[in-house]
Structures are given as structure tokens and as C-alpha cells.
Design an enzyme around this catalytic site. Sequence first.
Site, PDB file in Angstrom:
ATOM      1  N   ASN A 170     -10.284  -3.251  -5.996  1.00  0.00           N
ATOM      2  CA  ASN A 170      -9.565  -2.045  -7.322  1.00  0.00           C
ATOM      3  C   ASN A 170      -9.880  -1.486  -8.615  1.00  0.00           C
ATOM      4  O   ASN A 170     -10.024  -0.840  -9.264  1.00  0.00           O
ATOM      5  CB  ASN A 170      -8.348  -2.038  -7.128  1.00  0.00           C
ATOM      6  CG  ASN A 170      -7.492  -2.396  -6.036  1.00  0.00           C
ATOM      7  OD1 ASN A 170      -5.935  -3.386  -5.758  1.00  0.00           O
ATOM      8  ND2 ASN A 170      -7.712  -1.201  -5.472  1.00  0.00           N
TER       9      ASN A 170
ATOM     10  N   ASP B 193       0.977  -1.362   0.065  1.00  0.00           N
ATOM     11  CA  ASP B 193      -0.582   0.052   0.079  1.00  0.00           C
ATOM     12  C   ASP B 193       0.670   1.466  -0.209  1.00  0.00           C
ATOM     13  O   ASP B 193       1.805   0.893   0.110  1.00  0.00           O
ATOM     14  CB  ASP B 193      -0.935   0.303   1.325  1.00  0.00           C
ATOM     15  CG  ASP B 193      -2.385   0.708   0.695  1.00  0.00           C
ATOM     16  OD1 ASP B 193      -1.850   1.434   0.632  1.00  0.00           O
ATOM     17  OD2 ASP B 193      -2.240   0.594   2.136  1.00  0.00           O
TER      18      ASP B 193
ATOM     19  N   ARG C 277       0.191   8.210  -2.622  1.00  0.00           N
ATOM     20  CA  ARG C 277       0.655   8.987  -1.964  1.00  0.00           C
ATOM     21  C   ARG C 277       1.866   8.894  -2.401  1.00  0.00           C
ATOM     22  O   ARG C 277       2.697  10.081  -1.674  1.00  0.00           O
ATOM     23  CB  ARG C 277       0.887   8.491  -0.022  1.00  0.00           C
ATOM     24  CG  ARG C 277      -1.207   8.745   0.046  1.00  0.00           C
ATOM     25  CD  ARG C 277      -1.091   8.378   1.686  1.00  0.00           C
ATOM     26  NE  ARG C 277      -1.040   6.182   1.191  1.00  0.00           N
ATOM     27  CZ  ARG C 277      -1.101   5.767   2.409  1.00  0.00           C
ATOM     28  NH1 ARG C 277      -1.296   5.964   3.075  1.00  0.00           N
ATOM     29  NH2 ARG C 277      -1.788   4.259   1.501  1.00  0.00           N
TER      30      ARG C 277
HETATM   31  C1  FPP Z   1      -1.907   0.321  -3.420  1.00  0.00           C
HETATM   32  O1  FPP Z   1      -1.091   1.824  -3.652  1.00  0.00           O
HETATM   33  C2  FPP Z   1      -1.215  -0.471  -4.132  1.00  0.00           C
HETATM   34  C3  FPP Z   1      -1.993  -1.653  -5.307  1.00  0.00           C
HETATM   35  C4  FPP Z   1      -3.591  -1.117  -5.849  1.00  0.00           C
HETATM   36  C5  FPP Z   1      -2.026  -2.336  -6.706  1.00  0.00           C
HETATM   37  C6  FPP Z   1      -0.471  -3.256  -5.543  1.00  0.00           C
HETATM   38  C7  FPP Z   1       0.036  -2.930  -7.183  1.00  0.00           C
HETATM   39  C8  FPP Z   1       1.317  -3.381  -7.656  1.00  0.00           C
HETATM   40  C9  FPP Z   1       2.971  -3.364  -6.519  1.00  0.00           C
HETATM   41  C10 FPP Z   1       2.266  -3.048  -8.903  1.00  0.00           C
HETATM   42  C11 FPP Z   1       2.429  -3.894  -9.543  1.00  0.00           C
HETATM   43  C12 FPP Z   1       3.033  -5.639  -8.358  1.00  0.00           C
HETATM   44  C13 FPP Z   1       3.092  -6.161  -8.982  1.00  0.00           C
HETATM   45  C14 FPP Z   1       2.849  -7.261  -8.463  1.00  0.00           C
HETATM   46  C15 FPP Z   1       4.004  -6.815 -10.407  1.00  0.00           C
HETATM   47  P1  FPP Z   1      -2.746   2.842  -4.110  1.00  0.00           P
HETATM   48  O2  FPP Z   1      -2.715   3.332  -4.806  1.00  0.00           O
HETATM   49  O3  FPP Z   1      -3.610   2.028  -2.744  1.00  0.00           O
HETATM   50  O4  FPP Z   1      -1.572   3.821  -2.938  1.00  0.00           O
HETATM   51  P2  FPP Z   1      -2.564   5.159  -1.883  1.00  0.00           P
HETATM   52  O5  FPP Z   1      -3.337   4.197  -0.545  1.00  0.00           O
HETATM   53  O6  FPP Z   1      -1.646   5.755  -1.767  1.00  0.00           O
HETATM   54  O7  FPP Z   1      -3.192   5.723  -2.871  1.00  0.00           O
END
Ligand code: FPP
Length: 250
Positions: free
Chosen positions: A69, A21, A25
Amino acid sequence: MDKKLQIDLQKVPQHVAVIMDGNGRWAKGKGMGRIFGHKNALTAVRETIQSANEIGVKAITLYAFSTENWNRPKLEVNALINLLLTSLKKELPNFQENGVQVKAIGNTNSFPKKFQKVLSEVINATQNNSKITLTFALSYGSREEIVNTIKNISKKVVNNELKIEEIDEKVINNHLYTFNLPEVDLMIRTSGERRVSNFLLWQMAYAELYFTNVLWPDFRKSDFFDAIIEYQNRERRFGKTSEQIETSNE
Ligand code: FPP
């Protein structure tokens, strides 16, 4: 002191689940858009798999895309899917070299065909690797998984393949998407959020939960080892008393 040396290799968690996560940010903090954050998440993914493998973790499950998502802006959803697709292709030689067996849990058939094809190619190509199992949770939601499990068990009851009295925890485990994975021992969530967000709810019943303020794109080997060291310093009692645990360790 090298953090790895502080780890007791006899007490490594078998299965680590990770909620990656903070990409959005992280990007915002740099004056960039959210997709920039996702693109910069890959080093963290690679280092996490490598460090888990190095210390003998047998299974690692990454929450790569939740059922929720799909509600993000279309541009971001597409960017995430493309990123996953290109990363899977690119990392395949690395998986082969390091004995990584790739699996997926969730509603993978809701993804575009092109993505499904690459995913099954990588799963098939790595199926005989046995050092570590890397599971991607894709269009995954734990409640949906439990609903699906109940439906499948009910069908067996209706078809007389299973009696109601035979339903126990083992039967439920065997019908979850994670049927062939060990129980989750440790769950790591980055970015300071302290929730489990519909991730492996049944499987995490006795897991140690570890929260760090590090944003996912900054998460490195030493952060992973910090989580393992903290896990090893906790006393896992599974409902027993400290005295009982001490006696059984003697
Ligand atoms: C959370 O950050 C992350 C995700 C919703 C997606 C996870 C995906 C990846 C780490 C990218 C690729 C992964 C692989 C396994 C190749 P957020 O966007 O919710 O961040 P925020 O809470 O700061 O908005």
C-alpha cells in the site's frame, strides 16, 4: 430468521482474519474518489468487531495497510494513515467498554511518529482487556514477517541460544508477529477478489477461506454472520477422512 440464531456458539472460529477490500470501487460506483471509499469503511470495521465480539470470537485481525500500500499515490497513503489515526483515537472508549485489546503487527515503525504514538497509547490503554483481541496489520506483509522470523531464529542459533534440531513449527510460531494469537480459522475477503495477497500465509495453513462480492464499505453484521454460518457448514478435516472426523465428534 435472525441470522445470529443460526450460529452454533460452541463452534465459533477462534481467530478471524479479514481483508477489507473494495473501498475504491465502492467510491467509484458513486462517482467519488477513492478516499471517499476509505472514509466510508469505518461502519463496516465497527460492525465487524462488534459482531465478532457478540458471538465469542477471541481474535480478529484486520489487514488495514499492506507493505504494498506504500506504493499508492501519496495523497491516498496520507489519507489512510490519518483515517487510521483518528479512528483509533475515536474508538478507544468503545474498545474499553467492550473489552477489546488492541494489538498491531507489521513494520509499524515505518509510519509517522505521530501515528506510532497514538497506536502505542491505544495498545497500552487496552492491554488488560480480554474479551477479544483486535490486531491491526499495518505495513504488514507475510513474506516479510517470515524473513524477519528466520533472521531472529538464526541469530539465536548463532548465539547458541537455540540448536538447529530444536527448530520446529512451534519455534517458528513463537517468532512470528502473531506469536500470541491463535491460528487463523477463517479468512474473509470482500469485493469478489479471490486471493490471500501476502496476508498471514503461515497462520492460514488450515483456515477456511470465505469470499464475498460485497464491497467493504457495505459489509455489515449480517454479512459477517453469513461468513460464520458458511464456516460452520464446512467440514474441517485437517488432512483426516470424514469418517475419522465423525468418530472424534461422537
Ligand atoms: C482496500 O480497498 C482497502 C485498503 C487498502 C485499506 C483498508 C483500510 C480501511 C478499511 C480504512 C480504515 C480502517 C480502519 C481499521 C480504521 P481498495 O482501496 O483496495 O479498494 P479497490 O480494490 O476497490 O480499489
